[in-house]
Write an enzyme that holds these catalytic residues in place. Structure first.
Site, PDB file in Angstrom:
ATOM      1  N   ASP A  61       0.820  -1.217   0.000  1.00  0.00           N
ATOM      2  CA  ASP A  61       0.000   0.000   0.000  1.00  0.00           C
ATOM      3  C   ASP A  61       0.858   1.274   0.000  1.00  0.00           C
ATOM      4  O   ASP A  61       1.939   1.290   0.592  1.00  0.00           O
ATOM      5  CB  ASP A  61      -0.893  -0.032   1.253  1.00  0.00           C
ATOM      6  CG  ASP A  61      -1.987   1.015   1.187  1.00  0.00           C
ATOM      7  OD1 ASP A  61      -2.297   1.500   0.076  1.00  0.00           O
ATOM      8  OD2 ASP A  61      -2.535   1.361   2.240  1.00  0.00           O
ATOM      9  N   GLY A  70       0.015   5.185  -4.600  1.00  0.00           N
ATOM     10  CA  GLY A  70      -0.638   6.418  -5.066  1.00  0.00           C
ATOM     11  C   GLY A  70      -0.082   7.636  -4.351  1.00  0.00           C
ATOM     12  O   GLY A  70       0.243   8.653  -4.985  1.00  0.00           O
ATOM     13  N   ARG A  71       0.057   7.542  -3.030  1.00  0.00           N
ATOM     14  CA  ARG A  71       0.585   8.682  -2.261  1.00  0.00           C
ATOM     15  C   ARG A  71       2.039   8.974  -2.625  1.00  0.00           C
ATOM     16  O   ARG A  71       2.454  10.118  -2.711  1.00  0.00           O
ATOM     17  CB  ARG A  71       0.461   8.402  -0.747  1.00  0.00           C
ATOM     18  CG  ARG A  71      -0.907   8.728  -0.197  1.00  0.00           C
ATOM     19  CD  ARG A  71      -1.148   8.088   1.137  1.00  0.00           C
ATOM     20  NE  ARG A  71      -1.450   6.667   0.977  1.00  0.00           N
ATOM     21  CZ  ARG A  71      -1.570   5.811   1.978  1.00  0.00           C
ATOM     22  NH1 ARG A  71      -1.375   6.217   3.219  1.00  0.00           N
ATOM     23  NH2 ARG A  71      -1.859   4.544   1.752  1.00  0.00           N
ATOM     24  N   ASN A  85     -10.572  -3.162  -6.239  1.00  0.00           N
ATOM     25  CA  ASN A  85      -9.743  -2.264  -7.065  1.00  0.00           C
ATOM     26  C   ASN A  85     -10.329  -1.992  -8.451  1.00  0.00           C
ATOM     27  O   ASN A  85      -9.879  -1.070  -9.142  1.00  0.00           O
ATOM     28  CB  ASN A  85      -8.304  -2.796  -7.197  1.00  0.00           C
ATOM     29  CG  ASN A  85      -7.485  -2.650  -5.934  1.00  0.00           C
ATOM     30  OD1 ASN A  85      -6.562  -3.420  -5.688  1.00  0.00           O
ATOM     31  ND2 ASN A  85      -7.797  -1.667  -5.098  1.00  0.00           N
ATOM     32  N   ARG A 105     -11.296   1.618  -9.549  1.00  0.00           N
ATOM     33  CA  ARG A 105     -10.322   2.647  -9.956  1.00  0.00           C
ATOM     34  C   ARG A 105     -10.481   2.984 -11.438  1.00  0.00           C
ATOM     35  O   ARG A 105     -11.190   2.304 -12.171  1.00  0.00           O
ATOM     36  CB  ARG A 105      -8.911   2.148  -9.661  1.00  0.00           C
ATOM     37  CG  ARG A 105      -8.754   1.922  -8.171  1.00  0.00           C
ATOM     38  CD  ARG A 105      -7.344   1.593  -7.791  1.00  0.00           C
ATOM     39  NE  ARG A 105      -7.283   1.460  -6.344  1.00  0.00           N
ATOM     40  CZ  ARG A 105      -6.221   1.706  -5.599  1.00  0.00           C
ATOM     41  NH1 ARG A 105      -5.095   2.073  -6.162  1.00  0.00           N
ATOM     42  NH2 ARG A 105      -6.267   1.568  -4.297  1.00  0.00           N
ATOM     43  N   ARG A 144       1.677  -4.388   6.703  1.00  0.00           N
ATOM     44  CA  ARG A 144       1.010  -3.351   5.918  1.00  0.00           C
ATOM     45  C   ARG A 144       1.801  -2.056   6.054  1.00  0.00           C
ATOM     46  O   ARG A 144       1.793  -1.421   7.106  1.00  0.00           O
ATOM     47  CB  ARG A 144      -0.425  -3.114   6.368  1.00  0.00           C
ATOM     48  CG  ARG A 144      -1.070  -2.026   5.505  1.00  0.00           C
ATOM     49  CD  ARG A 144      -2.564  -1.933   5.663  1.00  0.00           C
ATOM     50  NE  ARG A 144      -3.091  -1.145   4.555  1.00  0.00           N
ATOM     51  CZ  ARG A 144      -4.323  -1.234   4.094  1.00  0.00           C
ATOM     52  NH1 ARG A 144      -5.174  -2.049   4.642  1.00  0.00           N
ATOM     53  NH2 ARG A 144      -4.712  -0.480   3.086  1.00  0.00           N
ATOM     54  N   GLU A 183       0.689 -12.417  13.060  1.00  0.00           N
ATOM     55  CA  GLU A 183       1.105 -11.157  13.692  1.00  0.00           C
ATOM     56  C   GLU A 183       1.036 -10.075  12.632  1.00  0.00           C
ATOM     57  O   GLU A 183       1.593 -10.242  11.542  1.00  0.00           O
ATOM     58  CB  GLU A 183       2.543 -11.268  14.227  1.00  0.00           C
ATOM     59  CG  GLU A 183       2.718 -12.270  15.349  1.00  0.00           C
ATOM     60  CD  GLU A 183       1.904 -11.920  16.600  1.00  0.00           C
ATOM     61  OE1 GLU A 183       1.679 -10.722  16.850  1.00  0.00           O
ATOM     62  OE2 GLU A 183       1.489 -12.861  17.297  1.00  0.00           O
TER      63      GLU A 183
END
Ligand code: FPP
Length: 237
Positions: free
Chosen positions: A18, A21-22, A66, A69, A185, A204
């Site tokens: 993830d 995009g940012r 997704n 998009r 993540r 975990e």
């Protein structure tokens, strides 16, 4: 190179890739440039997993959600996957990486479906198995498995009383793959987002404040070190 000598890695690591995009937005680039950088990051981490001796690496490449998009972005991600798989098929022997695909592939282009099937059918017991989650959703996977089991009941091959957790797992996309001990993540978000809902029951989770294209082997070491600090009890004391 990262310092990993003292860390025994988990045998199965799963990653939600993830923040592409940012990463692109911060640089004034189109989102597809973020995904291209994300694909490079994936290559780096898959290689590093092989160096560490991680046996399974599962990555969330495209979710059932997704498809919302833009066409442009979807086409960009599919192009990157195609390019990667063509390359991987060529270099399979040398890289000693094999592939499985989790998800409903029927919605992908015929060309990409063929690449996935070729890669999967040529997969042997190489050093690392990459599981690509493509058109994948954890809930969708469970419904798909429940339907497959129900069909066998309807055909008289099985009875409902036979169903156990162990048997149900055989109907999941991940059949035969051990559950991930560690799910990572990056990007600062702290959500599961429909990823490996069944398989991560006792995993975990490590959430990290780095965007996926910036994720390095050192970040993986950090996540593994955090995993080793956790006390896994599986519901016991
Ligand atoms: C999530 O970041 C990322 C995706 C939905 C796509 C991931 C795909 C790749 C890394 C390329 C696939 C190709 C290979 C070879 C692995 P986001 O776009 O949601 O990021 P954001 O939250 O910052 O917008």
């Amino acid at each position: 190179m990262a310092n990993s000598e003292s860390l025994v890695p988990p045998q199965h690591i799963a990653i939600i890739m993830d923040g592409n995009g940012r990463w692109a937005k911060q640089r004034g680039l189109p989102r597809t440039a973020g995904h291209a950088a994300g694909a490079e990051s994936f290559r780096r981490i898959a290689n590093y997993c092989r160096t560490l001796g991680v046996k399974y690496l599962t990555v969330y490449a495209f979710s059932t959600e997704n498809w919302k998009r833009s066409q442009d972005e979807i086409a960009g991600i599919m192009r990157l996957l195609r390019r990667y798989l063509e390359e991987a098929l060529r270099d399979m022997e040398k890289n000693r990486v094999c592939f499985r695909f989790f998800g409903d592939l029927t919605r992908l282009s015929p060309q990409l479906q063929k690449l996935c099937l070729d890669a999967q059918s040529r997969s042997q017991d190489y050093d690392v198995q990459v599981n690509f989650c493509l058109n994948y959703g954890g809930r969708d996977e469970i419904v798909h498995a429940a339907r497959a089991f129900a069909e066998e009941v309807a055909q008289g091959k099985r009875s409902p009383e036979e169903l156990t957790e162990g048997l149900f797992e055989n109907f999941l996309y991940s059949a035969g793959v051990p559950d991930p001990e560690l799910v990572i993540r990056p990007s600062g978000e702290k959500r599961i987002s429909n990823f490996l809902l069944w398989q991560s029951a006792y995993s975990e989770y490590v959430f990290m404040n780095v965007l996926w294209p910036d994720f390095t082997p050192e970040h993986l070491d950090e996540a593994i070190a955090e995993y080793h600090r956790r006390n896994r009890r599986f519901g016991g004391t």
